[in-house]
Design a protein around this motif. Structure first.
Motif, PDB file in Angstrom:
ATOM      1  N   ASP A 435       0.832  -1.207   0.000  1.00  0.00           N
ATOM      2  CA  ASP A 435       0.000   0.000   0.000  1.00  0.00           C
ATOM      3  C   ASP A 435       0.867   1.258   0.000  1.00  0.00           C
ATOM      4  N   ALA A 436       1.928   1.230   0.800  1.00  0.00           N
ATOM      5  CA  ALA A 436       2.823   2.389   0.871  1.00  0.00           C
ATOM      6  C   ALA A 436       3.558   2.576  -0.449  1.00  0.00           C
ATOM      7  N   LEU A 437       3.947   1.474  -1.076  1.00  0.00           N
ATOM      8  CA  LEU A 437       4.639   1.543  -2.369  1.00  0.00           C
ATOM      9  C   LEU A 437       3.745   2.210  -3.411  1.00  0.00           C
ATOM     10  N   GLU A 438       2.499   1.811  -3.452  1.00  0.00           N
ATOM     11  CA  GLU A 438       1.566   2.418  -4.406  1.00  0.00           C
ATOM     12  C   GLU A 438       1.352   3.897  -4.095  1.00  0.00           C
ATOM     13  N   ALA A 439       1.192   4.217  -2.799  1.00  0.00           N
ATOM     14  CA  ALA A 439       0.956   5.610  -2.409  1.00  0.00           C
ATOM     15  C   ALA A 439       2.166   6.490  -2.698  1.00  0.00           C
ATOM     16  N   SER A 440       3.375   5.898  -2.613  1.00  0.00           N
ATOM     17  CA  SER A 440       4.601   6.682  -2.799  1.00  0.00           C
ATOM     18  C   SER A 440       4.963   6.884  -4.264  1.00  0.00           C
ATOM     19  N   GLY A 441       4.288   6.158  -5.142  1.00  0.00           N
ATOM     20  CA  GLY A 441       4.620   6.262  -6.563  1.00  0.00           C
ATOM     21  C   GLY A 441       5.806   5.421  -6.978  1.00  0.00           C
ATOM     22  N   GLY A 442       6.229   4.475  -6.121  1.00  0.00           N
ATOM     23  CA  GLY A 442       7.304   3.546  -6.494  1.00  0.00           C
ATOM     24  C   GLY A 442       8.621   3.783  -5.795  1.00  0.00           C
ATOM     25  N   ASP A 443       8.591   4.110  -4.505  1.00  0.00           N
ATOM     26  CA  ASP A 443       9.812   4.324  -3.736  1.00  0.00           C
ATOM     27  C   ASP A 443      10.705   3.073  -3.805  1.00  0.00           C
ATOM     28  N   GLU A 444      12.004   3.267  -4.148  1.00  0.00           N
ATOM     29  CA  GLU A 444      12.933   2.147  -4.338  1.00  0.00           C
ATOM     30  C   GLU A 444      13.112   1.327  -3.070  1.00  0.00           C
ATOM     31  N   ARG A 445      13.154   1.992  -1.913  1.00  0.00           N
ATOM     32  CA  ARG A 445      13.337   1.258  -0.653  1.00  0.00           C
ATOM     33  C   ARG A 445      12.131   0.374  -0.363  1.00  0.00           C
ATOM     34  N   LEU A 446      10.945   0.879  -0.636  1.00  0.00           N
ATOM     35  CA  LEU A 446       9.733   0.083  -0.427  1.00  0.00           C
ATOM     36  C   LEU A 446       9.650  -1.043  -1.449  1.00  0.00           C
ATOM     37  N   ARG A 447      10.097  -0.776  -2.674  1.00  0.00           N
ATOM     38  CA  ARG A 447      10.105  -1.825  -3.696  1.00  0.00           C
ATOM     39  C   ARG A 447      11.032  -2.964  -3.270  1.00  0.00           C
ATOM     40  N   PHE A 448      12.198  -2.628  -2.748  1.00  0.00           N
ATOM     41  CA  PHE A 448      13.136  -3.660  -2.281  1.00  0.00           C
ATOM     42  C   PHE A 448      12.498  -4.485  -1.163  1.00  0.00           C
ATOM     43  N   GLU A 449      11.854  -3.811  -0.221  1.00  0.00           N
ATOM     44  CA  GLU A 449      11.239  -4.525   0.899  1.00  0.00           C
ATOM     45  C   GLU A 449      10.092  -5.408   0.425  1.00  0.00           C
ATOM     46  N   ALA A 450       9.330  -4.932  -0.549  1.00  0.00           N
ATOM     47  CA  ALA A 450       8.244  -5.745  -1.098  1.00  0.00           C
ATOM     48  C   ALA A 450       8.791  -7.001  -1.758  1.00  0.00           C
ATOM     49  N   ALA A 451       9.914  -6.860  -2.488  1.00  0.00           N
ATOM     50  CA  ALA A 451      10.538  -8.029  -3.120  1.00  0.00           C
ATOM     51  C   ALA A 451      11.062  -9.000  -2.069  1.00  0.00           C
ATOM     52  N   ARG A 452      11.722  -8.467  -1.047  1.00  0.00           N
ATOM     53  CA  ARG A 452      12.286  -9.323   0.007  1.00  0.00           C
ATOM     54  C   ARG A 452      11.185 -10.078   0.749  1.00  0.00           C
TER      55      ARG A 452
END
Length: 717
Positions: A435-452
């Motif tokens: 949800d935070a990744l979508e709200a942020s527009g694709g923050d790299e740190r959140l993308r990494f955490e989502a992948a992990r």
């Protein structure tokens, strides 16, 4: 002759224990809102009967504190001794039953006019049919299924009740059905359900979109065995439309009128029942000031014009805040207790055990045409309120509100508290990150955490999607190497991992090299280990040891870790003398009382144990305070014995009920070891247990061990 409402009320009150009449805290079922809910009537319908029963000396009322209902005292009702004697005539003798409900089923309530529907649902379920029960919010789907489950239990059936919400995922479903130490893979979950079990699944519309596909996949696997009912708000999800659909309509006007007060004019009662389409929840909200709605948009307009409009500012404020909460709340989690109590008195709350939310119908109507700006403002206020509370649950709710309020620095706020949230609500971490990744527009740190997190949850399609969007750097390449290993390309995975570690700073290099060594040691099934493989890993350990810089603060700890790796490899090779030499060197450096030394010494004794030694060694293992070490020692001892004595099997059985956190590779590998040994010791669960072991080995990046177990499963099938 059917019981009157007064008779049913007295019978319900007589279920209370006699000591309750003087108790300071009483359950909600003794309060007026609780009684009206259980009896399935409007509050006003109880008033004349309460008055007549009290005048007859059959009940008493008093003020008391209602459990989970706030600190304010409320009116509660108790039967007198004479009332209990009178109620004996209304109490039917309990039918002996060997059935049971497993899971978190709601309380039963008295249903009016639903007997034919209950009979139909019961017959469908016990005959092995699978169907979707659908209808409007508040129409009574859950209540009907609860009564159907009760009837099934009376007939000796075991009913598995799956209650879904926003934090539900496959793992939480397994824990509800099979216990906290149950399996987590879909194949193992379904494999451990008895073919005769009846399954009821409620609340699918509440599931977070991130978990929806996996949960529906599990549901479809469960439905293949038959005897499954799924409650679903209309419209039915496309993935379930191939199943038989049973739509719940409103009550007939004649039955709906029975929910209303006896003081209401019978003709007027029928008019209300017809105008509201026999909708049970809408009828339960009627009071003496309610205006007759227009039938075209009856239920929606009735709630809007007769319920929401009538709320004062305080109640409306509390209602809006509770509607926006992502989870059900406890009574002490509401800032305005008076407003919360007033909402309860107005029958606007739905309760699940000691947790509550706004009735779904009310929440649905309130969300219609509610300006986004107003909701964002309330989300921001709620985030601030939850920030003042401690604990993982509070952080989970706070982060939901911070995401919904559109905070710019959401990654800085969310990432530091993810571990705290994961310990309490594991499934919420990934949904919050997504949800935070979508709200942020694709923050790299959140993308990494989502992948992990996706990798650790064995959700590989989602992990691959995120990895494809991550920039290339050592940390993201480590994740890519893990994905390659899961996909079976160990050579490419090792090459990419080695390249990534070579580009790291010294601290990261040490940490990830140690992790890689331990993973390689764990990636095997206990058998006489090939000396060539062990020698190869020992060479890696030696090379890493010689590369450590003496002045680095992590060097001392890394060398102890290397010594432990050598110790394990020597024992795997059955070279006890070499393992003893490693232990001796650590003993000189750390002393005999060091916990690591003590466990290594016990490991050698367990490795050399004879059958007569087992009781004493098992007792020493069970005295180990750390659950993970206790399980590791028990597993290693059981692996050593081809014909384990009963005392060891009993010790392993006890250890298998200990919770092992799976947030780390160590935990996942230990869970794999547990399920592999369960398959060995319990032939009735052999195949699903092996499948669960494979699931955890794949999550822990042990492809060689996973492949070996997959072959065992195929041979068994």
């Amino acid at each position: 002759m059917p019981l009157t409402l007064a008779d049913r009320l007295l019978r319900l009150l007589s279920e209370q224990t006699e000591s309750l009449v003087s108790a300071w805290d009483v359950p909600r079922t003794a309060s007026l809102p609780g009684l009206s809910e259980r009896l399935g009537v409007v509050r006003s319908a109880l008033h004349p009967h309460l008055k007549s029963l009290q005048e007859a000396g059959l009940i008493i009322t008093r003020q008391a504190h209602v459990i989970d209902g706030g600190s304010r005292k409320r009116t509660v009702v108790h039967p007198t001794l004479e009332g209990r004697r009178r109620a004996i005539d209304f109490i039917e003798p309990e039918k002996e039953s060997h059935g049971e409900i497993v899971g978190f089923a709601p309380e039963r309530i008295d249903l009016v006019g639903r007997e034919p529907m209950i009979t139909d649902l019961f017959e469908r379920l016990v005959s092995g049919e699978t169907f979707v029960l659908t209808g409007l919010a508040g129409i009574g789907k859950t209540s009907l299924l609860r009564e159907t489950a009760h009837r099934a239990v009376l007939e000796g059936h075991k009913v598995l009740w799956i209650q879904l919400d926003i934090d539900s995922d496959v793992r939480s479903i397994a824990h509800d059905l099979l216990g906290l130490t149950g399996p987590e893979s879909q194949e193992a979950i379904v494999g451990m359900l008895d073919a005769e079990d009846l399954v009821i699944i409620d609340g699918i519309h509440e599931v977070h979109p991130r978990h929806e596909n996996a949960i529906i996949e599990l549901i479809l696997r469960i439905t293949e065995r038959g005897g499954t009912s799924i409650a679903c708000r209309a419209p039915v999800p496309d993935t379930l439309r191939d199943l038989s659909v049973v739509k719940i309509e409103g009550l007939t006007p004649e039955n709906a009128a029975k929910m209303l007060s006896d003081d209401m004019d019978p003709e007027e009662a029928l008019h209300f029942a017809e105008a509201l389409g026999g909708h049970p929840l809408a009828l339960a909200l009627l009071d003496s000031n309610s205006a007759l709605p227009i039938a075209t948009t009856a239920v929606h307009d009735f709630v809007q014009q007769n319920v929401l409009v009538s709320l004062d500012e305080r109640c409306h404020s509390v209602l809006d805040r509770v509607v926006l909460e992502p989870v059900l709340l406890r009574g002490n989690e509401v800032e305005d207790e008076e407003g919360f109590v007033d909402l309860d008195e107005r029958a606007l709350l739905r309760w699940r055990s000691n947790l509550f939310g706004i009735e779904t119908l009310i929440a649905t109507v309130r969300m219609t045409d509610w300006p986004t700006s107003e909701r964002v403002k309330i989300h921001s206020e709620l985030a601030g309120q939850w920030a003042e509370r401690s604990g993982g649950r509070a952080r989970r709710i706070e982060m939901h509100h911070r995401i919904k309020s559109g905070e710019d620095n959401i990654a800085d706020l969310l990432l530091p508290v993810l571990d705290e949230i994961s310990v309490v609500i594991p499934s919420a971490s990934i949904t919050l990150v997504e949800d935070a990744l979508e709200a942020s527009g694709g923050d790299e740190r959140l993308r990494f955490e989502a992948a992990r997190l996706s990798l650790e949850r064995a959700e590989y399609d989602e992990a691959a999607d995120h990895l494809s969007l991550l920039s290339e750097n050592p940390m993201s390449d480590i994740l890519r190497s893990r994905m390659l290993r899961v996909q079976g390309d160990s050579s490419a995975a090792d090459t990419l991992e080695s390249s990534a570690i070579g580009r790291m700073d010294e601290e990261s290099r040490i940490r990830f090299t140690l992790s890689s060594i331990v993973r390689r040691i764990d990636d095997w099934i206990p058998t006489p280990k090939c000396r060539e493989d062990a020698t190869s890993i020992l060479a890696v350990v030696d090379a890493f040891d010689s590369s450590l810089k003496p002045e680095h603060p992590l060097t001392a700890g890394a060398r102890i870790a290397n010594a432990l790796s050598r110790f394990r490899l020597y024992l795997d090779l059955d070279d006890v003398d070499a393992a003893q030499r490693v232990l001796d060197r650590l003993t000189v450096a750390s002393g005999t009382r060091d916990p690591i030394v003590r466990r290594m010494r016990l490991r050698i004794e367990a490795h050399q144990a004879q059958p007569d030694d087992v009781p004493m060694i098992v007792a020493r293992i069970e005295a180990e305070p750390d659950n993970i070490e206790r399980c590791r020692l028990m597993h290693s001892m059981l692996d050593r014995m081809a014909d384990p004595p009963p005392g060891l099997l009993a010790g392993f059985e006890r250890s298998s009920h200990l919770q092992i956190p799976d947030l780390t590779p160590l935990g996942r590998r230990l869970l794999a070891s547990r399920w592999r040994l369960i398959a060995r010791t319990d032939s009735s669960r052999r195949i699903p247990a092996l499948r669960e072991a494979v699931h955890h080995l794949q999550r822990a990046e042990c492809p060689l061990a996973a492949s070996e177990l997959i072959e065992r499963v195929h041979r068994l099938i």
